[in-house]
Motif scaffolding. Structure first.
Motif, PDB file in Angstrom:
ATOM      1  N   MET A 120       0.847  -1.175   0.000  1.00 13.45           N
ATOM      2  CA  MET A 120       0.000   0.000   0.000  1.00 13.45           C
ATOM      3  C   MET A 120       0.894   1.240   0.000  1.00 13.45           C
ATOM      4  SD  MET A 120      -3.013  -1.161   2.623  1.00 13.45           S
ATOM      5  CE  MET A 120      -1.857  -1.662   3.889  1.00 13.45           C
ATOM      6  N   ILE A 121       0.516   2.184  -0.835  1.00 11.92           N
ATOM      7  CA  ILE A 121       1.364   3.375  -0.961  1.00 11.92           C
ATOM      8  C   ILE A 121       0.690   4.663  -0.480  1.00 11.92           C
ATOM      9  CG2 ILE A 121       2.748   2.387  -2.822  1.00 11.92           C
ATOM     10  CD1 ILE A 121       1.085   4.014  -4.811  1.00 11.92           C
ATOM     11  N   LYS A 122      -0.632   4.676  -0.384  1.00 11.98           N
ATOM     12  CA  LYS A 122      -1.312   5.918  -0.023  1.00 11.98           C
ATOM     13  C   LYS A 122      -1.040   6.379   1.406  1.00 11.98           C
ATOM     14  CE  LYS A 122      -4.897   5.955  -3.525  1.00 11.98           C
ATOM     15  NZ  LYS A 122      -6.348   5.922  -3.795  1.00 11.98           N
ATOM     16  N   PRO A 123      -0.968   5.498   2.402  1.00  9.69           N
ATOM     17  CA  PRO A 123      -0.691   6.010   3.752  1.00  9.69           C
ATOM     18  C   PRO A 123       0.625   6.786   3.843  1.00  9.69           C
ATOM     19  CG  PRO A 123      -1.568   3.800   3.905  1.00  9.69           C
ATOM     20  CD  PRO A 123      -1.297   4.066   2.442  1.00  9.69           C
ATOM     21  N   GLN A 124       1.681   6.270   3.242  1.00 10.79           N
ATOM     22  CA  GLN A 124       2.967   6.961   3.306  1.00 10.79           C
ATOM     23  C   GLN A 124       2.926   8.266   2.504  1.00 10.79           C
ATOM     24  OE1 GLN A 124       5.326   6.358   5.377  1.00 10.79           O
ATOM     25  NE2 GLN A 124       6.655   7.970   4.638  1.00 10.79           N
ATOM     26  N   ALA A 125       2.235   8.249   1.363  1.00 12.58           N
ATOM     27  CA  ALA A 125       2.122   9.472   0.561  1.00 12.58           C
ATOM     28  C   ALA A 125       1.349  10.542   1.328  1.00 12.58           C
ATOM     29  CB  ALA A 125       1.427   9.161  -0.762  1.00 12.58           C
ATOM     30  N   LEU A 126       0.294  10.143   2.020  1.00  9.75           N
ATOM     31  CA  LEU A 126      -0.477  11.110   2.802  1.00  9.75           C
ATOM     32  C   LEU A 126       0.343  11.631   3.971  1.00  9.75           C
ATOM     33  CD1 LEU A 126      -2.959  12.718   3.505  1.00  9.75           C
ATOM     34  CD2 LEU A 126      -3.942  10.659   4.532  1.00  9.75           C
ATOM     35  N   GLU A 151      -6.921   1.143  -3.163  1.00 12.87           N
ATOM     36  CA  GLU A 151      -5.782   1.142  -4.080  1.00 12.87           C
ATOM     37  C   GLU A 151      -5.899  -0.083  -4.972  1.00 12.87           C
ATOM     38  OE1 GLU A 151      -1.863   1.867  -2.361  1.00 12.87           O
ATOM     39  OE2 GLU A 151      -2.840   2.382  -0.467  1.00 12.87           O
ATOM     40  N   ARG A 152      -5.910   0.163  -6.270  1.00  9.07           N
ATOM     41  CA  ARG A 152      -5.973  -0.956  -7.219  1.00  9.07           C
ATOM     42  C   ARG A 152      -4.549  -1.331  -7.625  1.00  9.07           C
ATOM     43  NH1 ARG A 152      -8.936   0.427 -12.086  1.00  9.07           N
ATOM     44  NH2 ARG A 152      -8.147   2.516 -11.740  1.00  9.07           N
ATOM     45  N   VAL A 153      -4.327  -2.647  -7.704  1.00  3.70           N
ATOM     46  CA  VAL A 153      -3.013  -3.170  -8.068  1.00  3.70           C
ATOM     47  C   VAL A 153      -3.190  -4.111  -9.254  1.00  3.70           C
ATOM     48  CG1 VAL A 153      -0.991  -4.445  -7.282  1.00  3.70           C
ATOM     49  CG2 VAL A 153      -2.262  -3.018  -5.661  1.00  3.70           C
ATOM     50  N   ARG A 154      -2.396  -3.869 -10.280  1.00  2.00           N
ATOM     51  CA  ARG A 154      -2.425  -4.717 -11.465  1.00  2.00           C
ATOM     52  C   ARG A 154      -1.097  -5.466 -11.548  1.00  2.00           C
ATOM     53  NH1 ARG A 154      -4.475  -1.628 -16.044  1.00  2.00           N
ATOM     54  NH2 ARG A 154      -2.829  -0.227 -15.419  1.00  2.00           N
ATOM     55  N   ILE A 155      -1.168  -6.714 -11.904  1.00  2.00           N
ATOM     56  CA  ILE A 155       0.043  -7.505 -12.083  1.00  2.00           C
ATOM     57  C   ILE A 155       0.370  -7.505 -13.570  1.00  2.00           C
ATOM     58  CG2 ILE A 155       1.092  -9.778 -11.854  1.00  2.00           C
ATOM     59  CD1 ILE A 155      -0.711 -10.197  -9.409  1.00  2.00           C
ATOM     60  N   GLN A 156       1.543  -6.955 -13.892  1.00  2.00           N
ATOM     61  CA  GLN A 156       2.011  -6.901 -15.281  1.00  2.00           C
ATOM     62  C   GLN A 156       3.325  -7.662 -15.355  1.00  2.00           C
ATOM     63  OE1 GLN A 156       2.131  -2.651 -16.070  1.00  2.00           O
ATOM     64  NE2 GLN A 156       0.158  -2.778 -17.092  1.00  2.00           N
ATOM     65  N   GLY A 157       3.281  -8.841 -15.909  1.00  2.00           N
ATOM     66  CA  GLY A 157       4.477  -9.681 -15.960  1.00  2.00           C
ATOM     67  C   GLY A 157       4.904 -10.037 -14.553  1.00  2.00           C
ATOM     68  N   SER A 180      -5.601 -12.733 -14.368  1.00  2.00           N
ATOM     69  CA  SER A 180      -4.645 -11.646 -14.153  1.00  2.00           C
ATOM     70  C   SER A 180      -4.147 -11.543 -12.712  1.00  2.00           C
ATOM     71  CB  SER A 180      -5.272 -10.304 -14.546  1.00  2.00           C
ATOM     72  OG  SER A 180      -6.205  -9.890 -13.570  1.00  2.00           O
ATOM     73  N   LEU A 181      -4.896 -12.029 -11.740  1.00  2.00           N
ATOM     74  CA  LEU A 181      -4.570 -11.921 -10.319  1.00  2.00           C
ATOM     75  C   LEU A 181      -4.479 -10.468  -9.840  1.00  2.00           C
ATOM     76  CD1 LEU A 181      -1.923 -14.741  -9.782  1.00  2.00           C
ATOM     77  CD2 LEU A 181      -4.354 -14.787  -9.214  1.00  2.00           C
ATOM     78  N   SER A 182      -5.062  -9.545 -10.583  1.00  2.00           N
ATOM     79  CA  SER A 182      -5.103  -8.158 -10.124  1.00  2.00           C
ATOM     80  C   SER A 182      -6.059  -8.070  -8.943  1.00  2.00           C
ATOM     81  CB  SER A 182      -5.550  -7.231 -11.254  1.00  2.00           C
ATOM     82  OG  SER A 182      -4.581  -7.262 -12.291  1.00  2.00           O
ATOM     83  N   PHE A 183      -5.879  -7.059  -8.102  1.00  2.00           N
ATOM     84  CA  PHE A 183      -6.686  -6.953  -6.891  1.00  2.00           C
ATOM     85  C   PHE A 183      -6.731  -5.503  -6.437  1.00  2.00           C
ATOM     86  CE2 PHE A 183      -2.334  -7.820  -5.704  1.00  2.00           C
ATOM     87  CZ  PHE A 183      -2.078  -6.942  -4.664  1.00  2.00           C
ATOM     88  N   VAL A 192      -2.515   1.256  -9.782  1.00  2.00           N
ATOM     89  CA  VAL A 192      -3.304   1.950 -10.790  1.00  2.00           C
ATOM     90  C   VAL A 192      -3.848   3.236 -10.179  1.00  2.00           C
ATOM     91  CG1 VAL A 192      -5.306   1.773 -12.316  1.00  2.00           C
ATOM     92  CG2 VAL A 192      -3.940  -0.276 -11.788  1.00  2.00           C
ATOM     93  N   PRO A 193      -3.508   4.394 -10.755  1.00  2.00           N
ATOM     94  CA  PRO A 193      -4.001   5.655 -10.175  1.00  2.00           C
ATOM     95  C   PRO A 193      -5.514   5.766 -10.307  1.00  2.00           C
ATOM     96  CG  PRO A 193      -2.803   6.065 -12.213  1.00  2.00           C
ATOM     97  CD  PRO A 193      -2.688   4.602 -11.936  1.00  2.00           C
ATOM     98  N   ASP A 194      -6.124   6.485  -9.357  1.00  2.00           N
ATOM     99  CA  ASP A 194      -7.565   6.725  -9.405  1.00  2.00           C
ATOM    100  C   ASP A 194      -7.881   7.645 -10.563  1.00  2.00           C
ATOM    101  OD1 ASP A 194      -8.682   5.411  -6.947  1.00  2.00           O
ATOM    102  OD2 ASP A 194      -7.131   6.646  -6.018  1.00  2.00           O
ATOM    103  N   ALA A 195      -9.015   7.384 -11.200  1.00  2.00           N
ATOM    104  CA  ALA A 195      -9.454   8.252 -12.290  1.00  2.00           C
ATOM    105  C   ALA A 195      -9.858   9.598 -11.703  1.00  2.00           C
ATOM    106  CB  ALA A 195     -10.631   7.614 -13.016  1.00  2.00           C
ATOM    107  N   PRO A 196      -9.428  10.687 -12.325  1.00  2.00           N
ATOM    108  CA  PRO A 196      -9.807  12.006 -11.802  1.00  2.00           C
ATOM    109  C   PRO A 196     -11.311  12.228 -11.933  1.00  2.00           C
ATOM    110  CG  PRO A 196      -8.651  12.219 -13.891  1.00  2.00           C
ATOM    111  CD  PRO A 196      -8.612  10.766 -13.518  1.00  2.00           C
ATOM    112  N   VAL A 197     -11.849  12.960 -10.986  1.00  2.00           N
ATOM    113  CA  VAL A 197     -13.262  13.339 -11.011  1.00  2.00           C
ATOM    114  C   VAL A 197     -13.330  14.755 -11.566  1.00  2.00           C
ATOM    115  CG1 VAL A 197     -15.263  13.831  -9.555  1.00  2.00           C
ATOM    116  CG2 VAL A 197     -13.832  11.843  -9.077  1.00  2.00           C
ATOM    117  N   GLU A 198     -14.292  15.009 -12.424  1.00  2.46           N
ATOM    118  CA  GLU A 198     -14.422  16.350 -13.002  1.00  2.46           C
ATOM    119  C   GLU A 198     -14.634  17.378 -11.895  1.00  2.46           C
ATOM    120  OE1 GLU A 198     -17.294  18.930 -15.955  1.00  2.46           O
ATOM    121  OE2 GLU A 198     -17.350  16.756 -16.068  1.00  2.46           O
ATOM    122  N   ASP A 199     -13.848  18.426 -11.957  1.00  2.00           N
ATOM    123  CA  ASP A 199     -13.909  19.499 -10.961  1.00  2.00           C
ATOM    124  C   ASP A 199     -14.165  20.805 -11.702  1.00  2.00           C
ATOM    125  OD1 ASP A 199     -13.663  21.204  -8.834  1.00  2.00           O
ATOM    126  OD2 ASP A 199     -11.554  20.794  -8.462  1.00  2.00           O
TER     127      ASP A 199
END
Length: 156
Positions: free
Chosen positions: A1-7, A110-116, A41-44, A122-129
C-alpha cells in the motif's frame, strides 16, 4: 500500500505543527480488505480505513483539514464525488484551550495490477472538478498562505 505513506509525507510538508514534530502524527490501517475476482490476471484492490491521529495539535484545525482535503482531491477523488459529500469522519479530544488530539478516519482504496513480474498501482481516475475546488485547496494547502481564522457569527 502506498497511499498512507504518501499522505503522511503530504501532511508533514503542509502542516507546520506536524513538520516541527513528526512524532505527533500516527497513521493506522484498520479494517483492511483485499478485493479480487477469479481471473487469470490476479489483479486486486486494497480497501481499508486509514486512521490519522494528530496528537497535541495546536492551532486552528482548518490548518489540518484543508491539506487533507487537497490530498483527497488529488489522490482519492471519488470521496468528494459521493453524495452526501462527507469525505471523512473525525473525532477530537480537547486537551486544553489550544491543543487537541485529532483522529480522522478516511476510507481508501488502491488498485493493483500484475504486469508480468511487476505489481503496478493503478491511479484513481480524476473526477471532473468544474469549479476548480481541488486546485484551490491545493493552492491553500501547499503555500505559506495562512488559513483564515473562523469567526463565529451569533444566530439571530
Amino acid at each position: 500500500m502506498i497511499k498512507p505513506q504518501a499522505l503522511r509525507q503530504h501532511l508533514l510538508a503542509s502542516v507546520p505543527a506536524l513538520a516541527a514534530d513528526p512524532t505527533k502524527l500516527d497513521l493506522f490501517v484498520d479494517k483492511g480488505r483485499l478485493v479480487c475476482r477469479p481471473t487469470a490476471s490476479l489483479s486486486f484492490a486494497y480497501r481499508y480505513s486509514l486512521n490519522i491521529v494528530a496528537q497535541d495539535y495546536a492551532g486552528d484545525v482548518n490548518g489540518l483539514m484543508v491539506p487533507l482535503l487537497a490530498w483527497i482531491a488529488a489522490n482519492e477523488p471519488d470521496l468528494l464525488a459521493k453524495d452526501p459529500h462527507e469525505p471523512f469522519t473525525f473525532e477530537t479530544e480537547i486537551l486544553d484551550g489550544d491543543r487537541a488530539d485529532v483522529s480522522i478516519d478516511l476510507e481508501l482504496s488502491e488498485r493493483v495490477r500484475i504486469q508480468g513480474d511487476a505489481l503496478v498501482y493503478v491511479p484513481d481516475a480524476p473526477v471532473e472538478d468544474s469549479f476548480g475546488v481541488a486546485a484551490r485547496l491545493a493552492q491553500i494547502a501547499l503555500t505559506d498562505v495562512a488559513v483564515p481564522e473562523t469567526t463565529l457569527v451569533p444566530q439571530a
